[in-house]
Design an enzyme around this catalytic site. Structure first.
Site, PDB file in Angstrom:
ATOM      1  N   GLN A  35     -58.142  78.927 -33.897  1.00 15.41           N
ATOM      2  CA  GLN A  35     -57.856  79.893 -34.964  1.00 15.41           C
ATOM      3  C   GLN A  35     -58.508  81.234 -34.677  1.00 15.41           C
ATOM      4  OE1 GLN A  35     -58.849  76.742 -35.909  1.00 15.41           O
ATOM      5  NE2 GLN A  35     -57.701  76.099 -37.721  1.00 15.41           N
ATOM      6  N   GLU A 114     -54.106  66.841  -0.761  1.00 14.64           N
ATOM      7  CA  GLU A 114     -53.883  67.291  -2.145  1.00 14.64           C
ATOM      8  C   GLU A 114     -52.748  66.492  -2.766  1.00 14.64           C
ATOM      9  OE1 GLU A 114     -52.577  71.280  -1.557  1.00 14.64           O
ATOM     10  OE2 GLU A 114     -54.485  71.954  -0.739  1.00 14.64           O
ATOM     11  N   LYS A 116     -49.161  65.981  -4.319  1.00 11.95           N
ATOM     12  CA  LYS A 116     -47.888  66.708  -4.240  1.00 11.95           C
ATOM     13  C   LYS A 116     -47.327  66.743  -5.658  1.00 11.95           C
ATOM     14  CE  LYS A 116     -43.779  67.170  -1.399  1.00 11.95           C
ATOM     15  NZ  LYS A 116     -42.828  67.561  -2.441  1.00 11.95           N
ATOM     16  N   ASP A 118     -44.967  67.315  -8.631  1.00 12.67           N
ATOM     17  CA  ASP A 118     -43.504  67.241  -8.712  1.00 12.67           C
ATOM     18  C   ASP A 118     -42.990  68.208  -9.770  1.00 12.67           C
ATOM     19  OD1 ASP A 118     -40.987  66.435  -8.154  1.00 12.67           O
ATOM     20  OD2 ASP A 118     -41.111  64.519  -9.211  1.00 12.67           O
ATOM     21  N   GLU A 173     -46.995  75.349  -8.012  1.00 11.06           N
ATOM     22  CA  GLU A 173     -45.940  74.529  -8.575  1.00 11.06           C
ATOM     23  C   GLU A 173     -46.003  74.642 -10.102  1.00 11.06           C
ATOM     24  OE1 GLU A 173     -44.333  73.038  -6.060  1.00 11.06           O
ATOM     25  OE2 GLU A 173     -43.177  71.407  -6.961  1.00 11.06           O
ATOM     26  N   TYR A 225     -51.607  75.915  -4.757  1.00 13.19           N
ATOM     27  CA  TYR A 225     -52.111  75.223  -3.572  1.00 13.19           C
ATOM     28  C   TYR A 225     -52.166  76.130  -2.357  1.00 13.19           C
ATOM     29  CZ  TYR A 225     -47.051  74.834  -3.251  1.00 13.19           C
ATOM     30  OH  TYR A 225     -45.713  75.116  -3.262  1.00 13.19           O
ATOM     31  N   LYS A 327     -44.794  60.618   0.938  1.00 16.89           N
ATOM     32  CA  LYS A 327     -44.143  60.321  -0.345  1.00 16.89           C
ATOM     33  C   LYS A 327     -44.440  58.888  -0.780  1.00 16.89           C
ATOM     34  CE  LYS A 327     -40.842  62.858  -1.479  1.00 16.89           C
ATOM     35  NZ  LYS A 327     -40.134  63.886  -1.940  1.00 16.89           N
ATOM     36  N   CYS A 421     -14.569  55.149 -31.078  1.00 13.93           N
ATOM     37  CA  CYS A 421     -15.940  54.875 -31.498  1.00 13.93           C
ATOM     38  C   CYS A 421     -16.075  53.370 -31.730  1.00 13.93           C
ATOM     39  CB  CYS A 421     -16.257  55.643 -32.776  1.00 13.93           C
ATOM     40  SG  CYS A 421     -17.822  55.143 -33.539  1.00 13.93           S
ATOM     41  N   CYS A 424     -16.562  52.922 -35.883  1.00 15.31           N
ATOM     42  CA  CYS A 424     -15.547  53.226 -36.892  1.00 15.31           C
ATOM     43  C   CYS A 424     -14.132  53.286 -36.317  1.00 15.31           C
ATOM     44  CB  CYS A 424     -15.886  54.523 -37.615  1.00 15.31           C
ATOM     45  SG  CYS A 424     -15.717  55.968 -36.569  1.00 15.31           S
ATOM     46  N   CYS A 439     -18.214  60.646 -31.321  1.00 18.63           N
ATOM     47  CA  CYS A 439     -17.382  60.178 -32.415  1.00 18.63           C
ATOM     48  C   CYS A 439     -17.270  61.366 -33.372  1.00 18.63           C
ATOM     49  CB  CYS A 439     -18.057  59.005 -33.129  1.00 18.63           C
ATOM     50  SG  CYS A 439     -17.257  58.634 -34.701  1.00 18.63           S
ATOM     51  N   CYS A 444     -18.459  58.327 -40.114  1.00 11.85           N
ATOM     52  CA  CYS A 444     -18.737  57.107 -39.338  1.00 11.85           C
ATOM     53  C   CYS A 444     -20.054  56.519 -39.850  1.00 11.85           C
ATOM     54  CB  CYS A 444     -18.862  57.450 -37.852  1.00 11.85           C
ATOM     55  SG  CYS A 444     -19.463  56.058 -36.877  1.00 11.85           S
TER      56      CYS A 444
END
Ligand code: IVH
Length: 677
Positions: A35, A114, A116, A118, A173, A225, A327, A421, A424, A439, A444
């Site tokens: 605040q 380090e 990686k 994503d 990233e 990085y 990976k 649907c 209904c 739908c 419905c």
């Protein structure tokens, strides 16, 4: 305030806000409350509004998101943004290390490991210490200028500290924290918008937004990085790929040190190793720990530490030879697809859900998976009876990633797009991209149930006792078709409901009666207008003062409301022009629901969790100001103590001011207090 005073005060506030931002986002040791931060920010906003020439591009006020843009301009990267070669096994990692040994002609080679991250790659350039631009990777040579969007990332400094190179280009990233991603998806669902499949898609989609105000509301964050340019002046960019900027850091370790000095957030976990065994140990440890990181990671990046070694190893046309990505295998499981159910959402969207043979995956037993939409089923050629691979990708609910086609017996059955649907029987409607099937029947029963559940939900009208099962019973018994019908219920009508004793019926009717006093933003959100989430609903009410004013507003007037853009405004406009909705509103008004914001009662919860003490001469009687504080969720107390958050001090304040100073309680002027509201 004179222009000179304003200049000095604005400069002071900016420095303070930069400092507190850094303490909060980078160093995780805030000195003031949220605040108190907002109070400083608002004061700066007020000054900048009164003296527009004082607005600087690095002002913390610029983070809230500027005006929408037509499209992105292109930025040519000073140093190309390359990619990394990938490895998927420990054997390949050992081979990489052997190549390093051969290339450098020695045994021991210091490497840095380090996570990686994503997310989406970004290059951020500072000149003269001020953020100049931020660009996406693009084709590696040129990328989109996403500066306006990047500015909204709170942890990204808009200005560098004086004691580091004033020209600095850093690579990193952009990501969406796991927690923020889950919350965003919940909000999107409640606003009738499609969920993002994973945090990376959410990040990419957000960075591509042309309206930075939307970006400002999304929880983007950034980790760095690399540094490709770190010079005292803007004239000498790096002639190399990565951590070898002349005059800049001479190793990846020095890159990390400079990032820290510049207040640019770096990865939370970093290892060093100088042997193949050391590398593998670090990679395994990261795999254990990466679940605890706030961002999604899909691997480890291994980099030769020394810039001299990096230069010697060089690069191919695509990727450096001194770095590689390892990976991790995503957590996957194989199981049988038993059936596909179709769920009907509040907007009528039909979503296919895979029912699976239960299987254990990443700590829980999974028996359902999302199939997102029918286009995806067709693209992946998923059939009932298939052996499928499922994966958890940032979502709690796993997704079907692929089909084991080689295991097919021929008994598998295709999953056709439903022409009707399933609930209904109305012929479905497909959107232009042929992705979402809806739908179109507003009556419905499933759509009606979802809409009512949303209306009664905690985030909307918060009507206790009106959950999924009661709503289903009410709709199935044809007692309720829309929200207004809820207010026609009485004990007699409810008597036939299952598992509802007289006490719970009484409670339900009481909750319904009480909901009539709910603030109007809850009603606006509860109406379930496409694209109108909680935030938009609150802003609309704040801007227009009531539901009727929103209903009467033109598209143009709607877009003048903060946060309401070119997509949301027409959606709101169309909703209020639908005669069925207009009739619903009339009945809700007649039932006595609150349509206009009351100036004093339950205005907001902006002061929630704060305790105030009032002192000195204020512009209104104290009790009135106390009411105002309570109306905004704050508490008021008679004397200053350790529990006091703010002392609201008017002229001629006396001993309470001294006590506040002694206890370190923030003192707020009436002007600041009004700004907080
Ligand atoms: S270094 C010369 N380090 O992965 C390229 N990249 O597949 C240097 N990434 O485009 C990249 N975390 O967007 C590096 N710790 C990290 C990374 C990282 C994520 C991304 C980056 C890059 C992509 C390459």
């Amino acid at each position: 305030m004179t222009h000179a005073e304003a200049t000095a005060r604005a400069a002071f506030l900016r420095t303070e806000l930069h400092r507190h931002n850094r303490l909060y986002y980078i160093e995780a040791r805030p000195e003031i409350s949220d605040q108190a931060f907002d109070t400083l920010l608002r004061e700066l906003q007020d000054i900048e509004a009164a003296f527009p020439d004082l607005v600087t591009p690095d002002s913390p006020t610029q983070r809230v998101g500027g005006a929408p843009i037509e499209g992105f301009t292109q930025i040519r990267h000073t140093v190309p943004m390359m990619s990394l070669d990938n490895t998927y096994s420990e054997a390949e990692m050992i081979a990489f290390f052997l190549r390093l040994q051969k290339g450098l002609g020695r045994e021991s080679i210091r490497c840095v490991i380090e996570p990686k991250v994503d997310g989406v790659a970004i290059s951020v350039r500072y000149e003269n210490g001020v953020l100049k631009h931020a660009a996406t990777r693009g084709d590696g040579q040129t990328g989109d200028d996403v500066s306006a969007n990047a500015r909204t990332i709170q942890s990204l400094p808009l200005r560098l500290p004086a004691d580091c190179p004033q020209t600095l280009e850093a690579r990193g990233e952009v990501f969406m924290p796991k927690e923020g991603f889950a919350k965003l998806n919940e909000e999107r669902e409640s606003a009738g918008e499609p969920r993002f499949a994973n945090p990376r898609n959410a990040t990419a989609g957000t960075l591509k937004q042309l309206d930075p105000r939307i970006v400002a509301r999304r929880p983007l964050d950034i980790v760095f990085y690399g540094i490709v340019d770190a010079s005292a002046d803007a004239a000498a960019p790096a002639d190399d790929l990565f951590s070898a900027a002349p005059g800049g850091p001479q190793s990846q370790s020095e890159v990390h040190a400079l990032l820290a000095k510049a207040g640019l957030r770096k990865a939370d976990l970093i290892w060093k190793a100088d042997s193949a065994e050391g590398l593998l140990a670090a990679i395994r440890e990261l795999d254990e720990k990466r679940k605890t990181l706030p961002y999604e990671t899909d691997g480890a990046v291994i980099k030769v530490d020394s810039s001299a070694d990096q230069r010697e190893l060089g690069a191919t046309s695509k990727a450096p030879r001194w770095a590689i990505a390892y990976k991790y295998q995503p957590e996957q499981a194989e199981t049988r697809l038993l059936a596909v159910d179709i769920q009907v959402g509040r907007t009528g969207a039909l979503t296919p859900v895979a029912r699976l043979e239960p299987v254990f995956l990443s700590g829980s037993t999974v028996s359902n998976a999302t199939l997102h939409n029918f286009e995806e089923i067709e693209r992946k050629d998923i059939r009932v009876g298939d052996l499928v691979v499922i994966e958890k990708a940032g979502e709690i609910i796993p997704a079907v990633v692929m089909v084991k086609k080689e295991s097919r017996t021929g008994d598998e059955t295709a999953i056709p797009r439903p022409p009707h649907c399933p609930v209904c029987g109305t012929a479905v409607h497909q959107d232009e991209e042929q992705v979402v099937i809806r739908c179109p029947n507003p009556h419905c029963p499933e759509v009606v149930k979802r809409r009512l559940e949303h209306f009664c939900s905690r985030g909307a009208m918060d009507i206790r006792g009106l959950g999924e099962s009661v709503v289903a019973q009410l709709v199935d018994a044809r007692l309720v078709r829309d929200a207004a019908d809820l207010y026609d219920l009485d004990a007699l009508k409810l008597a036939g409901l299952e598992r509802q004793g007289s006490k719970s019926i009484e409670n339900l009717l009481k909750a319904l009666a009480e909901s009539k006093q709910q603030p109007p933003w809850r009603l606006v959100f509860g109406l379930g207008i496409l694209h109108v989430g909680v935030t938009a609903a609150r802003t609309l009410i704040e801007h227009f003062g009531g539901v009727d004013a929103i209903a009467a507003a033109s598209i143009e007037e709607l877009t003048q409301c903060p946060d309401i853009g070119a997509v949301v405004a027409p959606s709101i406009h169309a909703w209020f022009r639908d005669p069925v909705n207009a009739a619903l509103l009339d009945r809700l008004r007649a039932a006595g629901l609150t349509f206009t914001q009351r100036s004093v009662e339950a205005a907001s919860d902006k002061l929630k969790g704060t305790t105030w003490v009032l002192t000195g001469a204020l512009s209104q009687p104290r009790e009135e100001i106390a009411d105002l504080i309570r109306a905004h969720g704050g508490k008021v107390s008679g004397s200053v103590s350790g529990k006091t958050t703010y002392l609201l001090a008017g002229e001629d304040a006396g001993s309470k001011l001294d006590k506040a100073a002694k206890l370190g309680v923030a003192v707020v002027s009436e002007e600041m207090f009004r700004a907080m509201l």
